[in-house]
Scaffold this active site. Structure first.
Site, PDB file in Angstrom:
ATOM      1  N   HIS A  81       0.846  -1.206   0.000  1.00 62.79           N
ATOM      2  CA  HIS A  81       0.000   0.000   0.000  1.00 62.79           C
ATOM      3  C   HIS A  81       0.877   1.250   0.000  1.00 62.79           C
ATOM      4  O   HIS A  81       0.596   2.234  -0.686  1.00 62.79           O
ATOM      5  CB  HIS A  81      -0.931  -0.005   1.215  1.00 62.79           C
ATOM      6  CG  HIS A  81      -1.630  -1.328   1.382  1.00 62.79           C
ATOM      7  ND1 HIS A  81      -1.850  -1.933   2.583  1.00 62.79           N
ATOM      8  CD2 HIS A  81      -2.118  -2.177   0.440  1.00 62.79           C
ATOM      9  CE1 HIS A  81      -2.442  -3.103   2.397  1.00 62.79           C
ATOM     10  NE2 HIS A  81      -2.616  -3.267   1.111  1.00 62.79           N
ATOM     11  N   ASP A 127      -5.820   4.920   0.510  1.00 64.53           N
ATOM     12  CA  ASP A 127      -5.924   3.623  -0.160  1.00 64.53           C
ATOM     13  C   ASP A 127      -7.172   2.921   0.362  1.00 64.53           C
ATOM     14  O   ASP A 127      -7.806   3.395   1.315  1.00 64.53           O
ATOM     15  CB  ASP A 127      -4.642   2.793  -0.016  1.00 64.53           C
ATOM     16  CG  ASP A 127      -4.409   2.265   1.379  1.00 64.53           C
ATOM     17  OD1 ASP A 127      -5.280   1.551   1.909  1.00 64.53           O
ATOM     18  OD2 ASP A 127      -3.343   2.564   1.957  1.00 64.53           O
TER      19      ASP A 127
END
Ligand code: UDP
Length: 492
Positions: free
Chosen positions: A21, A116
């Site tokens: 991420h 995210d």
């Protein structure tokens, strides 16, 4: 904290734990700053993982600020046996207060929040502070479509899971049960409810950025835009902005590296690189079969190995806690006896972690056996390297199906209901990818080169490629909103 520049739009980006991420969020931040003149602050939910710390240390911060949020202790809120997705989502929820106070304390407050997909629970902070809110899907458009559609069609998902029939996501390739998301397979468990909530929150975004590009997933992107397919479910405009990958040579280039030196001595495209991402581990019996398969294939290899997990099924065991092994520990403990000495002239075993971006860019590498996390996948495709895809967890089976069937740039083991993939199958898959003089290997290599080139075109500023233009559109929205906020402040 270093205040960002004053009179241009300022975006706060939020990365959830895990290299998979953090890396794309950092790359997105860099692009917003360098190509679109947006000021960027990147908030990172801290973990103790040594790899995360070293990535942050090596990241140039001249262009943007990186602010680690305090680590959160969620031990009272999750069970150690909970799915990794549950753990991540709970960590992100518990980071809301520190995110809110960090943003509120900024001298030049950001006017947009980009998170995210594990961070969508923080959207109310953006609402409270009058910011635009965007999600950044660091994987595929197909995953996005499935997630949002699945949260709006729980009966369909139940049918898919209970009768093991494909989930028909309008306008998209149906999701076979064998390829389904971990969270769906676990219907009835906590992770299912947690994940469904992400789909609901995604649909409230002002926009959704995806690390893909038009030529890669045109049909699915079209479905996300089409009212007759998914537009009314997803609601937010979708911006394909990829392939965003770590540059190679990587951020920190001045350290000599044993793997790269070894690769320097190998013929072009002769080495298969084997790695299961930042957190993947294989059960002991599977490690042994993989070792035998590599040995039998006769191909050169670089293999990033990790100790097997304590619990056989815990294939994401290293996600939060990847640390170096030391002293008398090491791969000889869990690889077949004699493997290291028998293969030492053509194979390199690297414990725990290797400089992947640099390895995949090396001319000696001709194939990648991967768990097909999306960053690893993009790093492979953007270097023109075909793959053996071996999905382990999360959405990786979806990625594997896309790569092996739709795009035909990878081979994949047959379905075996979670059993051990046998050495003969591994040997064959490695040969199919590496032996380029055979028709299949040649065709795969050509297709992967086409994808590499289309990815470069998509990102090109000069050509005003599709991904460059999509991010420019997001930047325009940030600019307009910034002007509104400035005008309002002047009027007040
Ligand atoms: N990575 C690396 N060295 C390793 C293993 C992984 O540099 O030994 C990097 C890899 O290049 C990629 C990221 O870690 O950028 C892993 O992300 P991915 O999405 O592939 O998988 P995840 O770790 O999230 O499952």
């Amino acid at each position: 904290m270093q205040a960002a520049a004053g009179n241009r739009p300022h975006a706060a980006l939020l990365a959830s734990p895990g290299m998979g991420h953090l890396i794309p969020v950092l790359e997105l931040g860099k692009r917003l700053v360098t190509h679109h003149d947006i000021a960027v602050t990147i908030f990172v939910v801290a973990t103790d993982a040594a790899t995360t710390k070293s990535l942050l240390k090596s990241c140039p911060t001249a262009n943007f600020s990186i602010v680690p949020l305090p680590a959160v202790d969620v031990s009272h809120h999750v069970d150690p046996s909970d799915h990794i997705v549950t753990k991540l989502l709970v960590m992100m929820r518990h980071s809301i207060p520190s995110l809110r106070s960090a943003i509120s304390a900024m001298a030049d407050p950001p006017t947009a929040l980009i998170v995210d997909i594990f961070g969508t629970s923080t959207f109310p902070v953006a609402d409270e502070l009058g910011m635009l809110k965007y999600a950044f899907d660091t994987t595929t458009a197909w995953f996005l479509a499935t997630t949002v559609y699945g949260s709006s069609a729980e009966d369909e998902v139940a049918r898919h899971v209970n009768s093991r029939t494909p989930l028909v996501v309008p306008g998209c390739k149906p999701v076979r049960f064998e390829d389904t998301l971990d969270a769906y397979e676990a219907m009835g468990d906590r992770v299912f409810d947690e994940f469904q909530r992400v789909g609901v929150e995604l649909a409230t975004a002002d926009g959704i950025l995806v690390n893909t590009w038009e030529e890669m997933e045109g049909k699915t992107l079209e479905a996300l835009r089409n009212r007759k397919a998914l537009k009314d479910v997803v609601r937010a405009p979708v911006y394909p902005v990829g392939p965003l990958v770590r540059p190679s040579p990587p951020l920190k280039t001045n350290e000599p590296n044993d793997v790269v030196e070894w690769l320097d001595g190998q013929p072009d495209r002769s080495v298969i690189y084997v790695s299961f991402g930042s957190g993947g581990t294989l059960p002991r019996a599977q490690l042994a079969e993989l070792a035998w398969g590599l040995e039998l294939s006769g191909q050169r290899f670089v293999w990033v190995v990790r100790p097997p997990p304590v619990e056989d099924g815990d294939v994401s065991a290293a996600f939060f806690s990847l640390e170096e092994e030391s002293g008398s520990q090491g791969p000889h403990r869990y690889l077949p006896e004699g493997f290291l000495s028998r293969t030492h002239d053509r194979g390199l075993v690297v414990p725990m972690w290797a400089p992947q971006a640099e390895i995949l860019a090396h001319p000696a590498v001709g194939g990648f056996l991967s768990h097909c996390g999306w960053n690893s996948t993009l790093e492979s495709l953007t270097n023109g390297v075909p793959m053996v895809v071996w999905p382990l967890y999360a959405e990786q089976k979806l990625n594997a199906a896309l790569l092996a069937e739709e795009l035909q740039v990878a081979v994949r083991p047959g379905y075996n209901n979670g059993g051990v993939v046998k050495r003969e199958e591994i040997e064959e898959m490695v040969r199919r990818v590496m032996v380029a003089k055979e028709e299949e290997g040649k065709a795969m290599r050509e297709r992967v080169m086409e994808l590499k080139e289309s990815g470069e075109r998509a990102l090109s500023r000069k050509l005003k490629g599709s991904s460059y233009s999509a991010l420019a559109q997001v930047a325009r929205e940030l600019e307009l909103n910034h002007q509104r906020v400035v005008a309002k402040a002047r009027g007040a």
